[in-house]
Write a protein that holds these residues in place. Structure first.
Motif, PDB file in Angstrom:
ATOM      1  N   ALA A  13       0.687  -1.145   0.014  1.00 47.97           N
ATOM      2  CA  ALA A  13      -0.174  -0.051  -0.071  1.00 47.97           C
ATOM      3  C   ALA A  13       0.851   1.066  -0.058  1.00 47.97           C
ATOM      4  N   PHE A  14       2.119   1.201   0.607  1.00 49.66           N
ATOM      5  CA  PHE A  14       2.844   2.342   0.685  1.00 49.66           C
ATOM      6  C   PHE A  14       3.806   2.529  -0.778  1.00 49.66           C
ATOM      7  N   MET A  15       3.495   1.723  -1.784  1.00 46.47           N
ATOM      8  CA  MET A  15       4.384   1.856  -2.951  1.00 46.47           C
ATOM      9  C   MET A  15       3.509   2.603  -4.003  1.00 46.47           C
ATOM     10  N   ARG A  16       4.128   3.654  -4.840  1.00 51.13           N
ATOM     11  CA  ARG A  16       3.332   4.301  -5.571  1.00 51.13           C
ATOM     12  C   ARG A  16       3.083   3.686  -7.055  1.00 51.13           C
ATOM     13  N   VAL A  17       1.725   3.953  -7.326  1.00 56.57           N
ATOM     14  CA  VAL A  17       1.540   2.940  -8.850  1.00 56.57           C
ATOM     15  C   VAL A  17       0.870   4.131  -9.797  1.00 56.57           C
ATOM     16  N   CYS A  18       1.252   3.922 -11.026  1.00 58.73           N
ATOM     17  CA  CYS A  18       0.711   4.744 -12.132  1.00 58.73           C
ATOM     18  C   CYS A  18       0.285   3.954 -13.327  1.00 58.73           C
ATOM     19  N   ILE A  19      -0.591   3.983 -13.625  1.00 57.92           N
ATOM     20  CA  ILE A  19      -1.348   3.413 -14.909  1.00 57.92           C
ATOM     21  C   ILE A  19      -1.565   4.228 -15.906  1.00 57.92           C
ATOM     22  N   VAL A  20      -0.885   3.565 -17.085  1.00 59.19           N
ATOM     23  CA  VAL A  20      -1.215   4.495 -18.171  1.00 59.19           C
ATOM     24  C   VAL A  20      -2.563   4.091 -18.807  1.00 59.19           C
ATOM     25  N   VAL A  21      -3.335   5.090 -19.479  1.00 53.97           N
ATOM     26  CA  VAL A  21      -4.515   4.559 -20.245  1.00 53.97           C
ATOM     27  C   VAL A  21      -4.706   5.315 -21.461  1.00 53.97           C
ATOM     28  N   PRO A  22      -4.222   4.789 -22.659  1.00 53.46           N
ATOM     29  CA  PRO A  22      -4.183   5.248 -24.028  1.00 53.46           C
ATOM     30  C   PRO A  22      -5.518   5.423 -24.448  1.00 53.46           C
ATOM     31  N   CYS A  23      -5.733   6.744 -24.982  1.00 58.34           N
ATOM     32  CA  CYS A  23      -6.970   7.101 -25.383  1.00 58.34           C
ATOM     33  C   CYS A  23      -7.179   7.509 -26.928  1.00 58.34           C
ATOM     34  N   TYR A  24      -7.855   7.046 -27.592  1.00 64.15           N
ATOM     35  CA  TYR A  24      -7.842   7.525 -29.138  1.00 64.15           C
ATOM     36  C   TYR A  24      -9.403   7.649 -29.399  1.00 64.15           C
ATOM     37  N   GLU A  97       9.301   7.695 -11.643  1.00 64.70           N
ATOM     38  CA  GLU A  97       8.546   8.332 -10.385  1.00 64.70           C
ATOM     39  C   GLU A  97       7.656   7.373  -9.675  1.00 64.70           C
ATOM     40  N   PHE A  98       7.447   6.115 -10.171  1.00 68.60           N
ATOM     41  CA  PHE A  98       6.663   5.184  -9.637  1.00 68.60           C
ATOM     42  C   PHE A  98       7.198   3.773  -9.374  1.00 68.60           C
ATOM     43  N   ASP A  99       6.574   3.087  -8.448  1.00 66.81           N
ATOM     44  CA  ASP A  99       7.299   1.929  -8.211  1.00 66.81           C
ATOM     45  C   ASP A  99       6.675   0.867  -8.971  1.00 66.81           C
ATOM     46  N   ILE A 100       5.399   0.928  -9.251  1.00 64.11           N
ATOM     47  CA  ILE A 100       4.735  -0.020 -10.279  1.00 64.11           C
ATOM     48  C   ILE A 100       3.934   0.728 -11.175  1.00 64.11           C
ATOM     49  N   VAL A 101       4.115   0.381 -12.499  1.00 65.01           N
ATOM     50  CA  VAL A 101       3.600   0.971 -13.760  1.00 65.01           C
ATOM     51  C   VAL A 101       2.769  -0.113 -14.642  1.00 65.01           C
ATOM     52  N   GLY A 102       1.949   0.506 -15.201  1.00 66.22           N
ATOM     53  CA  GLY A 102       1.265  -0.624 -16.206  1.00 66.22           C
ATOM     54  C   GLY A 102       0.214   0.223 -17.117  1.00 66.22           C
ATOM     55  N   PHE A 103      -0.543  -0.449 -17.993  1.00 67.97           N
ATOM     56  CA  PHE A 103      -1.453   0.118 -18.813  1.00 67.97           C
ATOM     57  C   PHE A 103      -2.696  -0.621 -18.802  1.00 67.97           C
ATOM     58  N   PHE A 104      -3.954   0.152 -19.016  1.00 68.33           N
ATOM     59  CA  PHE A 104      -5.235  -0.437 -18.882  1.00 68.33           C
ATOM     60  C   PHE A 104      -6.159   0.292 -20.197  1.00 68.33           C
ATOM     61  N   LEU A 108     -12.745   0.213 -20.330  1.00 64.01           N
ATOM     62  CA  LEU A 108     -13.065  -0.612 -18.830  1.00 64.01           C
ATOM     63  C   LEU A 108     -13.925  -1.677 -19.306  1.00 64.01           C
ATOM     64  N   ALA A 109     -13.480  -2.511 -20.426  1.00 65.55           N
ATOM     65  CA  ALA A 109     -14.141  -3.764 -20.775  1.00 65.55           C
ATOM     66  C   ALA A 109     -13.508  -4.630 -19.425  1.00 65.55           C
ATOM     67  N   THR A 110     -12.339  -4.427 -18.975  1.00 66.23           N
ATOM     68  CA  THR A 110     -11.952  -5.264 -17.628  1.00 66.23           C
ATOM     69  C   THR A 110     -12.145  -3.992 -16.589  1.00 66.23           C
ATOM     70  N   PRO A 111     -13.318  -4.282 -15.809  1.00 62.07           N
ATOM     71  CA  PRO A 111     -13.604  -3.381 -14.711  1.00 62.07           C
ATOM     72  C   PRO A 111     -12.284  -2.936 -13.829  1.00 62.07           C
ATOM     73  N   LEU A 112     -12.690  -1.592 -13.405  1.00 61.18           N
ATOM     74  CA  LEU A 112     -11.298  -1.398 -12.594  1.00 61.18           C
ATOM     75  C   LEU A 112     -11.039  -1.953 -11.323  1.00 61.18           C
ATOM     76  N   ASN A 113     -12.161  -2.559 -10.329  1.00 61.85           N
ATOM     77  CA  ASN A 113     -11.876  -3.545  -9.448  1.00 61.85           C
ATOM     78  C   ASN A 113     -10.795  -4.667  -9.914  1.00 61.85           C
ATOM     79  N   GLU A 114     -10.835  -4.965 -11.030  1.00 59.88           N
ATOM     80  CA  GLU A 114      -9.911  -5.944 -11.351  1.00 59.88           C
ATOM     81  C   GLU A 114      -8.394  -5.608 -11.327  1.00 59.88           C
ATOM     82  N   GLY A 173      -5.953  -5.949 -22.478  1.00 60.85           N
ATOM     83  CA  GLY A 173      -5.179  -4.700 -22.332  1.00 60.85           C
ATOM     84  C   GLY A 173      -5.349  -4.272 -20.736  1.00 60.85           C
ATOM     85  N   ALA A 174      -4.663  -5.197 -20.012  1.00 64.76           N
ATOM     86  CA  ALA A 174      -4.301  -4.940 -18.420  1.00 64.76           C
ATOM     87  C   ALA A 174      -3.214  -5.496 -17.782  1.00 64.76           C
ATOM     88  N   LYS A 175      -2.359  -4.730 -17.999  1.00 70.17           N
ATOM     89  CA  LYS A 175      -0.897  -5.304 -17.377  1.00 70.17           C
ATOM     90  C   LYS A 175      -0.244  -4.308 -16.533  1.00 70.17           C
TER      91      LYS A 175
END
Length: 249
Positions: A13-24, A97-104, A108-114, A173-175
């Motif tokens: 919980a103390f680690m910083r996470v940033c998720i990239v969301v590509p939008c077209y 700047e972040f400990d965990i990164v990813g893309f999504f 939201l075909a994959t729900p955010l709770n996933e 598209g969730a990694k």
């Protein structure tokens, strides 16, 4: 009842996470309230939305979203670069700047709770990356068009045969990735514009040693209308596979 995880109770919980969301051209289906609610419930997570040269009002909606939460970052590609480079640019923008990164995926075909599950799993284990996978099984809700499912199984078989990749589903598209591995595998431009997810796996298998990967079977995934991938695009897949084979064999 399916198990759920609280990121607040996670050792990560103390680690910083940033998720990239590509939008077209996502202006008509970007669920601003869902993203804002998720951010309010998960204070260690940020989103980096990358507008990929959209011709609609996507950038206006993203800037409005940014004005409502300081953990929303927005990048704007003046011209369309495609999902591969859009994701790569976003990851490289935030990875230091972040400990965990990813893309999504923005739809939201994959729900955010996933997404919470992916982050929890990588945080509680020594995995370098966790990939979502659309596996239809008891207790899951995977709503995918039959033709897309068949194509996906054929694609996975070909990729497994040529590259030795054992993943059931490379294209969801969730990694998420630990920073150290993300810095390496996103450093160079991708050979393939259309199947860069496969290229990420190849880079981890061939360029680095003994990476620990985990494929997480989603509890829910629902196909959302408005996919940017056309039938014409799918005809390019054999050429993209050939390009990868030549580059990484």
């Amino acid at each position: 009842m399916p198990l759920t995880f609280s990121l607040e109770k996670s050792n990560f919980a103390f680690m910083r996470v940033c998720i990239v969301v590509p939008c077209y051209n996502e202006g008509h289906r970007l669920n601003e309230s869902a993203f804002l609610t998720f951010l309010n419930e998960n204070p260690q997570i940020s989103f980096c939305f990358v507008n990929d040269g959209s011709s609609d009002d996507t950038i206006d909606k993203l800037l409005r979203l940014k004005s409502k939460n300081e953990r929303v970052l927005v990048l704007d590609n003046p011209h369309n670069k495609g999902k591969a480079e859009t994701v790569r640019n976003g990851i490289n923008h935030v990875v230091k700047e972040f400990d965990i990164v990813g893309f999504f995926d923005a739809d939201l075909a994959t729900p955010l709770n996933e997404l919470s599950q992916l982050i929890h799993i990588i945080g509680q284990n020594q995995y370098d990356a966790v990939f979502a996978s659309r596996i239809l099984r008891l207790g899951s809700v995977i709503q995918r068009r039959f033709k897309r499912h068949l194509f996906g199984r054929l694609f996975a078989t070909i990729i497994g045969t040529l590259f030795g990749i054992k993943a059931y589903d490379t294209q969801c598209g969730a990694k998420v990735f630990r920073r150290e591995i993300a810095e390496k595998i996103f450093a160079e431009p991708f050979v393939s514009k259309w199947i860069f997810d496969v290229e990420l796996l190849i880079r981890m298998d061939y360029r680095q040693d003994h990476h620990n990967l985990f494929e997480y079977p989603l509890r829910k995934w629902v196909d959302v209308a408005g996919s940017k991938i056309t039938f014409k695009d799918t005809l390019r897949i054999p050429l993209e596979i050939l390009k990868l084979y030549k580059a990484y064999r």
